[in-house]
Motif scaffolding. Structure first.
Motif, PDB file in Angstrom:
ATOM      1  N   ASN A  10       0.849  -1.178   0.000  1.00 39.29           N
ATOM      2  CA  ASN A  10       0.000   0.000   0.000  1.00 39.29           C
ATOM      3  C   ASN A  10       0.895   1.242   0.000  1.00 39.29           C
ATOM      4  O   ASN A  10       2.071   1.174   0.378  1.00 39.29           O
ATOM      5  CB  ASN A  10      -0.997  -0.031   1.171  1.00 39.29           C
ATOM      6  N   PRO A  11       0.376   2.374  -0.446  1.00 40.79           N
ATOM      7  CA  PRO A  11       1.203   3.576  -0.591  1.00 40.79           C
ATOM      8  C   PRO A  11       1.887   4.011   0.703  1.00 40.79           C
ATOM      9  O   PRO A  11       3.030   4.478   0.671  1.00 40.79           O
ATOM     10  CB  PRO A  11       0.211   4.634  -1.070  1.00 40.79           C
ATOM     11  N   ARG A  12       1.229   3.867   1.840  1.00 37.01           N
ATOM     12  CA  ARG A  12       1.829   4.290   3.104  1.00 37.01           C
ATOM     13  C   ARG A  12       3.047   3.429   3.447  1.00 37.01           C
ATOM     14  O   ARG A  12       4.093   3.932   3.852  1.00 37.01           O
ATOM     15  CB  ARG A  12       0.794   4.230   4.226  1.00 37.01           C
ATOM     16  N   LYS A  13       2.926   2.115   3.259  1.00 38.67           N
ATOM     17  CA  LYS A  13       4.039   1.197   3.517  1.00 38.67           C
ATOM     18  C   LYS A  13       5.203   1.487   2.563  1.00 38.67           C
ATOM     19  O   LYS A  13       6.368   1.474   2.953  1.00 38.67           O
ATOM     20  CB  LYS A  13       3.552  -0.245   3.371  1.00 38.67           C
ATOM     21  N   MET A  14       4.896   1.766   1.303  1.00 35.23           N
ATOM     22  CA  MET A  14       5.913   2.083   0.312  1.00 35.23           C
ATOM     23  C   MET A  14       6.661   3.350   0.720  1.00 35.23           C
ATOM     24  O   MET A  14       7.894   3.410   0.651  1.00 35.23           O
ATOM     25  CB  MET A  14       5.280   2.272  -1.069  1.00 35.23           C
ATOM     26  N   LYS A  15       5.933   4.358   1.184  1.00 34.70           N
ATOM     27  CA  LYS A  15       6.560   5.617   1.600  1.00 34.70           C
ATOM     28  C   LYS A  15       7.485   5.385   2.801  1.00 34.70           C
ATOM     29  O   LYS A  15       8.581   5.926   2.859  1.00 34.70           O
ATOM     30  CB  LYS A  15       5.496   6.662   1.931  1.00 34.70           C
ATOM     31  N   GLN A  16       7.049   4.548   3.761  1.00 39.11           N
ATOM     32  CA  GLN A  16       7.884   4.233   4.919  1.00 39.11           C
ATOM     33  C   GLN A  16       9.184   3.557   4.493  1.00 39.11           C
ATOM     34  O   GLN A  16      10.261   3.883   4.981  1.00 39.11           O
ATOM     35  CB  GLN A  16       7.127   3.335   5.892  1.00 39.11           C
ATOM     36  N   MET A  17       9.092   2.617   3.570  1.00 37.84           N
ATOM     37  CA  MET A  17      10.284   1.914   3.089  1.00 37.84           C
ATOM     38  C   MET A  17      11.238   2.876   2.390  1.00 37.84           C
ATOM     39  O   MET A  17      12.451   2.811   2.579  1.00 37.84           O
ATOM     40  CB  MET A  17       9.898   0.779   2.135  1.00 37.84           C
ATOM     41  N   MET A  18      10.694   3.779   1.593  1.00 38.20           N
ATOM     42  CA  MET A  18      11.532   4.732   0.875  1.00 38.20           C
ATOM     43  C   MET A  18      12.229   5.674   1.849  1.00 38.20           C
ATOM     44  O   MET A  18      13.407   6.009   1.663  1.00 38.20           O
ATOM     45  CB  MET A  18      10.702   5.494  -0.154  1.00 38.20           C
ATOM     46  N   GLU A  19      11.517   6.108   2.892  1.00 38.31           N
ATOM     47  CA  GLU A  19      12.133   6.973   3.904  1.00 38.31           C
ATOM     48  C   GLU A  19      13.265   6.243   4.608  1.00 38.31           C
ATOM     49  O   GLU A  19      14.312   6.838   4.884  1.00 38.31           O
ATOM     50  CB  GLU A  19      11.084   7.455   4.902  1.00 38.31           C
ATOM     51  N   GLN A  20      13.098   4.955   4.896  1.00 37.37           N
ATOM     52  CA  GLN A  20      14.142   4.169   5.537  1.00 37.37           C
ATOM     53  C   GLN A  20      15.381   4.071   4.646  1.00 37.37           C
ATOM     54  O   GLN A  20      16.501   4.003   5.133  1.00 37.37           O
ATOM     55  CB  GLN A  20      13.641   2.775   5.883  1.00 37.37           C
ATOM     56  N   MET A  21      15.184   4.073   3.335  1.00 35.32           N
ATOM     57  CA  MET A  21      16.306   4.001   2.389  1.00 35.32           C
ATOM     58  C   MET A  21      16.882   5.382   2.092  1.00 35.32           C
ATOM     59  O   MET A  21      17.789   5.513   1.280  1.00 35.32           O
ATOM     60  CB  MET A  21      15.858   3.325   1.090  1.00 35.32           C
ATOM     61  N   GLY A  22      16.344   6.429   2.730  1.00 32.46           N
ATOM     62  CA  GLY A  22      16.859   7.777   2.520  1.00 32.46           C
ATOM     63  C   GLY A  22      16.311   8.442   1.275  1.00 32.46           C
ATOM     64  O   GLY A  22      16.939   9.335   0.711  1.00 32.46           O
ATOM     65  N   ILE A  23      15.144   8.023   0.822  1.00 33.46           N
ATOM     66  CA  ILE A  23      14.527   8.594  -0.375  1.00 33.46           C
ATOM     67  C   ILE A  23      13.322   9.420   0.046  1.00 33.46           C
ATOM     68  O   ILE A  23      12.408   8.913   0.685  1.00 33.46           O
ATOM     69  CB  ILE A  23      14.090   7.491  -1.363  1.00 33.46           C
ATOM     70  N   ASP A  24      13.327  10.693  -0.297  1.00 34.53           N
ATOM     71  CA  ASP A  24      12.201  11.581  -0.001  1.00 34.53           C
ATOM     72  C   ASP A  24      11.394  11.796  -1.272  1.00 34.53           C
ATOM     73  O   ASP A  24      11.958  12.029  -2.342  1.00 34.53           O
ATOM     74  CB  ASP A  24      12.695  12.947   0.502  1.00 34.53           C
ATOM     75  N   MET A  25      10.066  11.730  -1.150  1.00 37.25           N
ATOM     76  CA  MET A  25       9.189  12.000  -2.292  1.00 37.25           C
ATOM     77  C   MET A  25       8.241  13.117  -1.921  1.00 37.25           C
ATOM     78  O   MET A  25       7.781  13.219  -0.795  1.00 37.25           O
ATOM     79  CB  MET A  25       8.399  10.753  -2.684  1.00 37.25           C
ATOM     80  N   GLU A  26       7.958  13.954  -2.909  1.00 33.85           N
ATOM     81  CA  GLU A  26       7.079  15.096  -2.681  1.00 33.85           C
ATOM     82  C   GLU A  26       6.265  15.346  -3.954  1.00 33.85           C
ATOM     83  O   GLU A  26       6.804  15.323  -5.058  1.00 33.85           O
ATOM     84  CB  GLU A  26       7.954  16.314  -2.365  1.00 33.85           C
ATOM     85  N   ASP A  27       4.960  15.558  -3.785  1.00 31.78           N
ATOM     86  CA  ASP A  27       4.119  15.932  -4.917  1.00 31.78           C
ATOM     87  C   ASP A  27       4.310  17.414  -5.183  1.00 31.78           C
ATOM     88  O   ASP A  27       4.367  18.222  -4.260  1.00 31.78           O
ATOM     89  CB  ASP A  27       2.644  15.653  -4.625  1.00 31.78           C
TER      90      ASP A  27
END
Length: 133
Positions: A10-27
């Motif tokens: 789900n999108p929330r889990k994906m965002k958490q994983m990306m943050e753990q890898m040091g990846i920030d996403m912003e619309d």
């Protein structure tokens, strides 16, 4: 891609994983995106734009259907964000280098050179000739 199985993450889990890898996403709330090539402009209106930053490098993702326009025919006027003219072919817009050349040749201010270039559709020789009269 991630997670195997049926529906992915789900999108929330994906965002958490990306943050753990040091990846920030912003619309990004973009009204228009223009990609200018040698032959054309690809204009995205109402596109979805996301900025992804990882390891100090920014990547922009554009989702939408572009309209293809020939260079110099668009509403953008050929100006980039800093106000400089990139194409030199757009109606009413002239290249900053052309302005400098005309100003030096005719011995006038850059404002006067720009007006002469605009009046002569970007024709350097005609602009200089007009100013020397």
């Amino acid at each position: 891609m991630f997670g195997g199985g049926g529906g992915g993450l789900n999108p929330r889990k994906m965002k958490q994983m990306m943050e753990q890898m040091g990846i920030d996403m912003e619309d990004i709330d973009a009204e228009e995106v223009i990609i200018r090539t040698d032959e054309e402009e690809l204009v995205f209106t109402d596109a979805e734009v996301q900025l992804m930053e990882a390891q100090g490098q920014k990547t922009y993702q554009i989702v939408g259907e572009p309209e293809s326009r020939a260079l110099g025919s668009g509403d953008s006027g050929g100006e980039s964000e800093d106000g400089s003219d990139d194409s030199g072919e757009s109606a009413g817009a002239v290249d900053d280098q052309d302005v400098e050349i005309v100003a030096q040749r005719a011995g006038v201010s850059e404002d006067a050179a720009r007006e002469a270039l605009e009046a002569n559709d970007g024709d350097l020789a005609a602009a200089v000739s007009q100013l020397e009269q």
